[in-house]
Design a protein around this motif. Structure first.
Motif, PDB file in Angstrom:
ATOM      1  N   ASP A 264      13.523 -95.760  35.875  1.00 35.94           N
ATOM      2  CA  ASP A 264      14.861 -95.660  35.275  1.00 35.94           C
ATOM      3  C   ASP A 264      15.958 -95.993  36.280  1.00 35.94           C
ATOM      4  O   ASP A 264      16.935 -96.678  35.942  1.00 35.94           O
ATOM      5  N   LEU A 265      15.811 -95.527  37.512  1.00 36.17           N
ATOM      6  CA  LEU A 265      16.823 -95.804  38.526  1.00 36.17           C
ATOM      7  C   LEU A 265      16.799 -97.275  38.948  1.00 36.17           C
ATOM      8  O   LEU A 265      17.850 -97.869  39.206  1.00 36.17           O
ATOM      9  N   ALA A 266      15.612 -97.853  39.013  1.00 40.54           N
ATOM     10  CA  ALA A 266      15.506 -99.271  39.365  1.00 40.54           C
ATOM     11  C   ALA A 266      16.186-100.134  38.313  1.00 40.54           C
ATOM     12  O   ALA A 266      16.894-101.104  38.639  1.00 40.54           O
ATOM     13  N   GLN A 267      15.984 -99.786  37.060  1.00 38.30           N
ATOM     14  CA  GLN A 267      16.620-100.531  35.973  1.00 38.30           C
ATOM     15  C   GLN A 267      18.140-100.377  36.030  1.00 38.30           C
ATOM     16  O   GLN A 267      18.885-101.340  35.858  1.00 38.30           O
ATOM     17  N   TYR A 268      18.594 -99.160  36.293  1.00 39.53           N
ATOM     18  CA  TYR A 268      20.034 -98.902  36.415  1.00 39.53           C
ATOM     19  C   TYR A 268      20.640 -99.736  37.536  1.00 39.53           C
ATOM     20  O   TYR A 268      21.685-100.384  37.361  1.00 39.53           O
ATOM     21  N   ARG A 269      19.981 -99.745  38.686  1.00 38.77           N
ATOM     22  CA  ARG A 269      20.527-100.496  39.819  1.00 38.77           C
ATOM     23  C   ARG A 269      20.558-101.991  39.526  1.00 38.77           C
ATOM     24  O   ARG A 269      21.491-102.704  39.905  1.00 38.77           O
ATOM     25  N   ALA A 270      19.524-102.474  38.844  1.00 40.91           N
ATOM     26  CA  ALA A 270      19.439-103.909  38.569  1.00 40.91           C
ATOM     27  C   ALA A 270      20.455-104.357  37.522  1.00 40.91           C
ATOM     28  O   ALA A 270      20.944-105.496  37.581  1.00 40.91           O
ATOM     29  N   GLU A 271      20.794-103.469  36.587  1.00 44.13           N
ATOM     30  CA  GLU A 271      21.615-103.880  35.447  1.00 44.13           C
ATOM     31  C   GLU A 271      23.081-103.476  35.545  1.00 44.13           C
ATOM     32  O   GLU A 271      23.913-104.039  34.831  1.00 44.13           O
ATOM     33  N   ASP A 272      23.410-102.515  36.398  1.00 44.70           N
ATOM     34  CA  ASP A 272      24.804-102.069  36.503  1.00 44.70           C
ATOM     35  C   ASP A 272      25.378-102.535  37.846  1.00 44.70           C
ATOM     36  O   ASP A 272      24.997-102.021  38.899  1.00 44.70           O
ATOM     37  N   PRO A 273      26.300-103.491  37.837  1.00 44.42           N
ATOM     38  CA  PRO A 273      26.843-104.010  39.095  1.00 44.42           C
ATOM     39  C   PRO A 273      27.641-102.979  39.893  1.00 44.42           C
ATOM     40  O   PRO A 273      27.896-103.174  41.083  1.00 44.42           O
ATOM     41  N   ASN A 274      28.024-101.876  39.246  1.00 43.00           N
ATOM     42  CA  ASN A 274      28.786-100.833  39.934  1.00 43.00           C
ATOM     43  C   ASN A 274      27.902 -99.725  40.497  1.00 43.00           C
ATOM     44  O   ASN A 274      28.413 -98.763  41.075  1.00 43.00           O
ATOM     45  N   CYS A 275      26.596 -99.863  40.338  1.00 45.70           N
ATOM     46  CA  CYS A 275      25.676 -98.846  40.845  1.00 45.70           C
ATOM     47  C   CYS A 275      25.843 -98.686  42.350  1.00 45.70           C
ATOM     48  O   CYS A 275      25.867 -99.666  43.097  1.00 45.70           O
ATOM     49  N   GLY A 276      25.949 -97.433  42.800  1.00 41.86           N
ATOM     50  CA  GLY A 276      26.139 -97.181  44.225  1.00 41.86           C
ATOM     51  C   GLY A 276      24.856 -96.862  44.968  1.00 41.86           C
ATOM     52  O   GLY A 276      24.884 -96.645  46.185  1.00 41.86           O
ATOM     53  N   ILE A 277      23.725 -96.817  44.263  1.00 43.46           N
ATOM     54  CA  ILE A 277      22.455 -96.455  44.901  1.00 43.46           C
ATOM     55  C   ILE A 277      21.913 -97.640  45.690  1.00 43.46           C
ATOM     56  O   ILE A 277      21.723 -98.727  45.144  1.00 43.46           O
ATOM     57  N   ASP A 278      21.658 -97.405  46.971  1.00 44.11           N
ATOM     58  CA  ASP A 278      21.239 -98.478  47.861  1.00 44.11           C
ATOM     59  C   ASP A 278      19.743 -98.469  48.126  1.00 44.11           C
ATOM     60  O   ASP A 278      19.107 -99.518  48.197  1.00 44.11           O
ATOM     61  N   LYS A 279      19.167 -97.278  48.300  1.00 44.72           N
ATOM     62  CA  LYS A 279      17.735 -97.213  48.583  1.00 44.72           C
ATOM     63  C   LYS A 279      17.183 -95.841  48.237  1.00 44.72           C
ATOM     64  O   LYS A 279      17.927 -94.919  47.879  1.00 44.72           O
ATOM     65  N   VAL A 280      15.875 -95.707  48.384  1.00 44.60           N
ATOM     66  CA  VAL A 280      15.147 -94.476  48.046  1.00 44.60           C
ATOM     67  C   VAL A 280      14.766 -93.726  49.313  1.00 44.60           C
ATOM     68  O   VAL A 280      14.297 -94.323  50.285  1.00 44.60           O
TER      69      VAL A 280
END
Length: 319
Positions: A264-280
């Motif tokens: 779910d987080l990978a999809q969010y990061r890939a699809e939302d250009p404003n996502c602030g998550i950089d890594k795990v």
């Protein structure tokens, strides 16, 4: 050396070029960091049996610990080919002079450019410092050549800090980074589902956060172990994912993998250009060996997607 978990796959791209979601997951997990404690280090004969060269490994500082043990673990990690990230726990540091002494020893014996600065799990400070902000203000990290610093973030809030206090802290850390040029990132507590993480990320971005986020993910562990850690660390509503499973006593010793959360987080990061998550950042709550092996299996693409969209299953034996 156990090269089973450490050796990279020969051709990851070709395995995933027709499956965009699978590639999103691989991209998201690539470059993951992990952590260890001085105590658990005593049970690991050689980190090279489990981690690949240059992996970043946070070295936690638990209340009542001796920082000399943190230095010894960091030194060993560096000698074995990894990048140690020692924790500085503000409420456990008696004074600025002690902090400087610890930093000097760390740089003399190990030599690092990145650390993690946290408040620390102590109810009453042992000395002059209440928070990581107090540590940053000393200027000592800069004086001793620290170029990158992880600071705390709380996607589900904190039992010790008000919502306004958390908001003010992120605002302060962003302002500090801007006025000093310090390279900061937010390192978070672990959660068990994506929705509260995504909501929190969107909220702090709207409030002006510019710091990259290293999101905490619980590694492989039994439901019972995860519940115990979650209660001890004050994990919020996402713990319901576990409590629902724990209602079935027979499932308490079942090993849980964070595949749905990662997906779910990978999809969010890939699809939302404003996502602030950089890594795990992986929390190896059930042991470093198993969590590292699972993480590398994901990085190598050794997993099959669930056809119903409920996550994925690693196809490599990770113990």
């Amino acid at each position: 050396m156990n090269v089973f978990s450490a050796a990279p796959a020969a051709n990851v791209t070709s395995l995933n070029e027709t499956d965009p979601m699978k590639q999103q997951i691989i991209d998201f997990m690539s470059g993951f960091t992990i952590e260890t404690t001085p105590g658990s280090a005593l049970k690991i004969p050689d980190y090279r049996e489990h981690l690949r060269p240059d992996c970043k490994v946070a070295v936690t500082f638990l209340p009542g610990s001796d920082f000399a043990d943190t230095i010894a673990t960091a030194k060993r990690l560096k000698e074995e080919g990894f990048q140690p990230l020692p924790h500085f726990a503000a409420r456990s540091i008696v004074s600025a002079s002690v902090m400087e002494e610890n930093l000097k020893r760390l740089q003399d014996e190990v030599g690092v450019e990145e650390v993690v600065a946290l408040g620390g799990a102590v109810d009453k400070p042992l000395g002059d410092f209440e928070s990581s902000m107090d540590l940053l203000e000393t200027g000592l990290f800069d004086k001793y050549g620290i170029r990158e610093i992880g600071v705390a973030g709380h996607p589900e809030g904190s039992p010790d800090i008000s919502a306004q206090g958390l908001k003010d802290a992120i605002t302060w850390k962003n302002a500090f980074a801007e006025r000093t040029g310090a390279k900061l990132y937010i390192a978070t507590q672990f959660c068990f589902e994506a929705a509260p993480i995504i909501a929190w990320d969107r909220l702090i971005q709207a409030e002006g956060n510019k710091l990259p986020i290293h999101i905490g993910v619980p590694g492989l562990a039994t439901i019972k172990t995860l519940l115990n850690h979650a209660k001890a660390c004050g994990v919020g509503p996402s713990m319901r994912v576990l409590t629902r499973q724990a209602m079935n006593i027979a499932k308490l010793m079942t090993v849980n993998a964070p595949d749905k959360l990662i997906m779910d987080l990978a999809q969010y990061r890939a699809e939302d250009p404003n996502c602030g998550i950089d890594k795990v950042h992986m929390y190896p709550l059930g042991g470093l060996r198993r969590s590292a092996a699972w993480s590398y299996a994901v990085v190598d693409g050794d997993f099959d997607m669930d056809p119903k969209g409920k996550g994925f299953k690693v196809t490599r034996d990770v113990g």
